[in-house]
Motif scaffolding. Structure first.
Motif, PDB file in Angstrom:
ATOM      1  N   CYS A  54       0.832  -1.205   0.000  1.00 31.65           N
ATOM      2  CA  CYS A  54       0.000   0.000   0.000  1.00 31.65           C
ATOM      3  C   CYS A  54       0.865   1.253   0.000  1.00 31.65           C
ATOM      4  O   CYS A  54       0.558   2.244   0.686  1.00 31.65           O
ATOM      5  N   LYS A  55       1.946   1.224  -0.730  1.00 34.12           N
ATOM      6  CA  LYS A  55       2.868   2.361  -0.754  1.00 34.12           C
ATOM      7  C   LYS A  55       3.456   2.516  -2.145  1.00 34.12           C
ATOM      8  O   LYS A  55       3.701   1.540  -2.854  1.00 34.12           O
ATOM      9  N   SER A  70       1.422   6.888   0.773  1.00 36.38           N
ATOM     10  CA  SER A  70       0.596   5.707   0.989  1.00 36.38           C
ATOM     11  C   SER A  70      -0.585   5.712   0.035  1.00 36.38           C
ATOM     12  O   SER A  70      -1.070   6.761  -0.381  1.00 36.38           O
ATOM     13  N   THR A  71      -1.035   4.503  -0.293  1.00 33.91           N
ATOM     14  CA  THR A  71      -2.193   4.356  -1.166  1.00 33.91           C
ATOM     15  C   THR A  71      -3.353   3.784  -0.367  1.00 33.91           C
ATOM     16  O   THR A  71      -3.188   3.337   0.768  1.00 33.91           O
ATOM     17  N   GLU A 102      -6.330   0.575  -7.474  1.00 37.53           N
ATOM     18  CA  GLU A 102      -5.974   0.027  -6.169  1.00 37.53           C
ATOM     19  C   GLU A 102      -7.079  -0.895  -5.669  1.00 37.53           C
ATOM     20  O   GLU A 102      -8.261  -0.720  -6.000  1.00 37.53           O
ATOM     21  N   GLU A 114       6.733  11.670   4.149  1.00 32.58           N
ATOM     22  CA  GLU A 114       5.593  10.761   4.041  1.00 32.58           C
ATOM     23  C   GLU A 114       4.425  11.221   4.902  1.00 32.58           C
ATOM     24  O   GLU A 114       3.271  10.910   4.625  1.00 32.58           O
TER      25      GLU A 114
END
Length: 940
Positions: free
Chosen positions: A39-40, A59-60, A80, A100
């Motif tokens: 998830c990144k 991050s996603t 995603e 981040e």
């Protein structure tokens, strides 16, 4: 057929310092590389050798299944997955994310941003959510406009890139869902989109469409679906029947099929457009043009291994001409004119490259030595990965684009290697455990993993893969990451460096005179052409270096075609022209001797020289080279010798050498006349008048006229764009003027020269001793009404001769002494002679005494530049003196004085002007001139 060379297209290699095993990655733009894991997403800056540096990470929402970068708009689009649901997102302004934990703005597509929030949006990365009614399967960004195309199970959704203006200084990137393309009977696994061209691919099918924005027959698209392709009922019935027949006991295999152009609309795939946007009508799409449908049949013998029969690596590659930046400077996209478009897709063991602009045609077929896993197409190369090697193939895109740009490229002026030329593998580079590849600029990004292969992502029952209806586009989660992976950046070397290696390699074939030499030099030429077409990635110095390499490559190809006796020998001419080499330089490169010591002149070189010598080139060959050319044509094409010898470039030929070769010719018909006239011209050149007369008398005058019509350059040649009579023409003017006139009229009647050229010829060939009579002479002559009209014409001719450039005035004065100065006619001749001898002061005295009305015209014409001072040093004092003396000519002197004062007031400074004025003059008379002289500085 694929030829194999062992060159070195790959240069430096570096490792991408990513922390987790990459699951997806892509690159693009100037320097952007994105790597998704879990998830990144990590973003890296790739700025050169050994300079891959982390830029930021974000991050996603969930695991990234697909990602694509758009240089236009500088955004990253992703699909995603989270909790078995898929989401479509675009990451905008990602470069501003420093850490981040920086704040991120999330907004829905089309959401209006209020002005008070502008500062926040300017400095934050924002995520644009794009909801869809069906799960997205694949995405593609238009490389020109930045629009985003999304593939779903039964439709494609187009999101147009636009900018939402917040205020005069700030606008934010946004999208508008502008079009839905409903497509039945095919589920896209990969799609590619470029300025209205759409390519989509399932496991065994490829469909290419063009969306057109101009409505046909007044047809318009509203918010309701509008069909642009009528489905064939018969085809639907067959498909329904196929579904009913399928069972666990047997399967129905459809035949392979290829449909080009409008015939591809008969594929049975229904395409329907639904307009959903509110954008300008110029960007709306109204109907679809079908370009290509291709269906492959599975290999039944290996159908158990499903990955062996699946297509991969669908790609549209544009080649375009770049214009200026758009008015919106925040928009990074450029106005680009599409020159040509290519589509590539591949099976595991063979790849296909099509050209799809204007006409759809298969350009190249690539046979791989091993089973391929993925491939990327660039303007210069096709890069293919197998499990353990990276392969580099040449492509023909630049050759096809050159012909799109100039349909007349294969002429005597320009040439380009053919599109049909065999492709070749430049190198097969060993890499252990290759899994994936992407490309941007001159960077290849490679993922390697040394452990055993992971489970394929699209594992399905063999039976369902054999039917279109049974295909599935669902993306499965990759297996758990294991150790032993690396992400590499491999840079391809500069085109000029690889070009030089190709040229060096070609020398191994040079002595054998084989087609392999031409093939490899053609590859080098196309490599440089492709780099020049991709001008966006070039520095000014690189472009100059490439242009020099381009000219050099043309010279090498010219050498090949000039030396090889093939059906394409004529290509020596356009390649030599494109090289910029002179004839002397080409001749210096020629191979004169064979291995046995004999001389042989191949037809390519003869063809080049023959055409070049027929043109009006401002190049004169040396006597030695001219003799070589004569010898060459004497052996290879003796009938051309008279024409060759008449070329201006052969001016320095030794006449004896020319006559010796002409005498050996077997003459008959008109060729005998040409030989005689050419020999006569050469005899005249070396001063042998007897031989000249004999050759001119060997044929009647009318036949000689025919000979001049066959070869006009015997009389007229062009040098630096001007018509110049030859030495033979000048001689005929004195000896045979009737023949000369008849010949020139014959040339004009037979369209060998134009009327203006003929007129010009009779004028650079007439006497040029006369000059234009000076204007003051006419004033002088007109002052005497008693001039005898009987000799007016003779007087004008004499005056014109004195004004002309030919005569030495001092040498002709003794012949003019009998002319009395008592007459105006005699006076004009003597004053003209004195003027030519620069005796200006004596002329001023004479004219003031005899004809004062001519003094000012005389001064205006003669007293210039270094003689300008005579206006106030000689003429002004003389006029003042004669006015004081009085007399009947006082009024003429006074008016001349005023003109003289005007010139002096303009030319002199105030103090100098005061010094030249008479001391006993009337102040009121001189005051206006003094005032003008004092004020002229302020006026200027």
């Amino acid at each position: 057929m694929v030829q194999l060379y062992n060159l070195h297209p790959f240069g430096s290699q570096q490792v991408v310092p990513c922390k987790l095993e990459p699951e997806r990655f892509c690159g693009g733009g100037r320097d952007a590389l994105f790597v998704a894991a879990g998830c990144k997403v990590e973003a890296f800056a790739v700025t050169g050798q050994e300079l891959c540096q982390p830029r930021c990470a974000f991050s996603t929402l969930g695991r990234v299944l697909c990602l694509a970068y758009s240089e236009a708009g500088d955004y990253l689009a992703t699909i995603e997955e989270k909790n078995k649901a898929t989401f479509l997102r675009a990451y905008v302004n990602w470069r501003s994310k420093r850490t981040e934990n920086c704040r991120v703005c999330i907004r829905m597509v089309g959401h209006n941003v209020e002005a008070p929030f502008s500062e926040t949006y300017k400095d934050q990365m924002s995520i644009v959510e794009m909801p869809l009614s069906e799960a997205p399967l694949c995405i593609s960004c238009c490389p020109v406009k930045g629009d985003l195309l999304v593939g779903c199970s039964n439709k494609l959704v187009l999101f147009s890139l636009k900018y939402q203006i917040i205020n005069e200084e700030f606008s934010i990137l946004d999208f508008e869902r502008s079009l839905i393309i409903h497509i039945d009977n095919i589920i896209p696994v990969e799609i590619s989109f470029c300025v209205g061209y759409v390519a989509l691919m399932s496991d065994l099918e490829v469909l290419i469409l063009k969306l057109e924005s101009d409505p046909k027959n007044g047809e318009s698209v509203n918010h309701q679906p509008h069909k642009t392709n009528n489905s064939m009922k018969q085809t639907e019935d067959v498909n329904n029947e196929t579904l009913q027949l399928e069972s666990d006991d047997f399967v129905i295999c459809q035949k392979p099929m290829e449909l080009l152009g409008e015939k591809s609309s008969q594929s049975g795939i229904s395409v329907t457009l639904e307009s959903t946007g509110l954008a300008d009508e110029k960007t709306n799409y109204y109907h679809v043009q079908h370009l290509l449908y291709k269906r492959f049949a599975p290999d039944i013998s290996s159908y158990v291994f499903s990955d062996d029969i699946k297509l991969h690596s669908l790609q549209l590659l544009p080649i375009y001409q770049t214009g200026s930046l758009t008015s919106d400077r925040k928009n990074l996209s450029q106005e680009k004119e599409l020159l040509s478009l290519f589509c590539f897709f591949s099976l595991p063991h063979v790849g296909y490259l099509y050209m799809v602009v204007k006409s759809v045609e298969l350009m190249s077929v690539y046979q791989y030595p091993e089973k391929s896993q993925q491939a990327v197409l660039t303007p210069q190369f096709l890069h293919v990965i197998a499990s353990n090697n990276l392969q580099c193939f040449t492509v023909r895109c630049s050759a096809a684009a050159a012909r799109e740009e100039d349909p007349y490229v294969d002429t005597t002026l320009k040439a380009c290697p053919p599109v049909s030329m065999d492709v070749c593998a430049l190198r097969i580079q060993l890499f252990i455990g290759l899994k994936a590849i992407c490309h941007f600029k001159n960077h290849l990004i490679l993922l390697t993993k040394a452990d055993p292969e992971a489970v394929p992502e699209r594992r399905e029952s063999p039976k369902r893969l054999l039917s279109r209806k049974g295909t599935s586009g669902k993306l499965k989660t990759p297996p758990v990451a294991e150790a032993g992976w690396n992400l590499y950046i491999v840079d391809t070397i500069s085109p000029v460096q690889l070009y030089k290696e190709m040229v060096d390699y070609s020398n191994t074939y040079k002595t054998a005179k084989t087609q392999s030499c031409i093939h490899l030099l053609s590859e080098a030429h196309l490599l440089v052409r492709a780099a020049l077409m991709d001008a966006n990635n070039l520095e000014p110095g690189e472009k100059a270096e490439l242009l020099e390499a381009f000219k050099e490559s043309c010279g090498h190809l010219g050498d090949c075609y000039s030396r090889l006796d093939t059906q394409y020998s004529h290509l020596a001419l356009p390649y030599y022209k494109m090289s910029g080499l002179s004839m002397a330089e080409v001749l210096a490169r020629a191979d004169w001797l064979l291995e046995d010591g004999s001389q042989k002149y191949e037809r390519g070189l003869i063809f080049y020289l023959n055409h070049s010598l027929y043109e009006n080139l401002d190049e004169e060959l040396s006597e030695e080279l001219a003799a070589k050319v004569v010898q060459m044509f004497h052996v290879a094409e003796p009938k051309q010798l008279p024409h060759i010898l008449c070329s201006p470039s052969m001016k320095n030929i030794n006449p004896l050498t020319a006559i010796s070769h002409l005498s050996k010719l077997d003459t008959s018909g008109f060729s005998s006349i040409l030989v005689a006239l050419t020999k006569a011209a050469m005899a005249l050149k070396m001063g042998d008048l007897d031989m000249h007369r004999n050759e001119m008398k060997s044929h009647p005058e009318m036949k000689l006229v025919c000979g001049f019509i066959l070869e006009p350059r015997l009389l007229i040649q062009q040098r630096k764009g001007q018509i110049v009579p030859t030495e033979l023409a000048a001689h005929l003017k004195d000896t045979q003027p009737g023949l000369l006139v008849a010949s020139v009229l014959g040339l004009q009647k037979n369209n060998k020269i134009g009327v203006e050229e003929a007129d010009s010829f009779f004028k650079i060939n007439a006497c040029s001793h006369y000059g234009l009579v000076y204007p003051w002479v006419n004033v002088l002559i007109s002052s005497d009404s008693l001039v005898d009209k009987s000799y007016t014409e003779d007087l004008s001719k004499l005056q014109s001769l004195i004004c002309g450039p030919s005569f030495d005035i001092a040498s002709i004065i003794p012949f003019l002494e009998p002319l009395s100065e008592d007459t105006i006619a005699g006076l004009s001749v003597h004053v003209l002679c004195q003027t030519r001898l620069k005796e200006y002061e004596q002329c001023i005295d004479t004219l003031l005494e005899r004809c004062p009305e001519a003094i000012i015209p005389y001064a205006n014409h003669e007293l210039k530049e270094e003689n300008r001072t005579l206006w106030w040093k000689k003429l002004l004092p003389e006029l003042c003196h004669r006015i004081k003396c009085g007399g009947e000519k006082g009024q003429l002197y006074l008016s001349s004085l005023k003109e003289t004062l005007s010139v002096a007031a303009v030319e002199l400074e105030l103090r100098d002007f005061l010094n030249v004025l008479p001391e006993d003059g009337t102040a009121a008379f001189f005051l206006p001139y003094l005032l003008y002289c004092s004020r002229k500085k302020s006026l200027t």
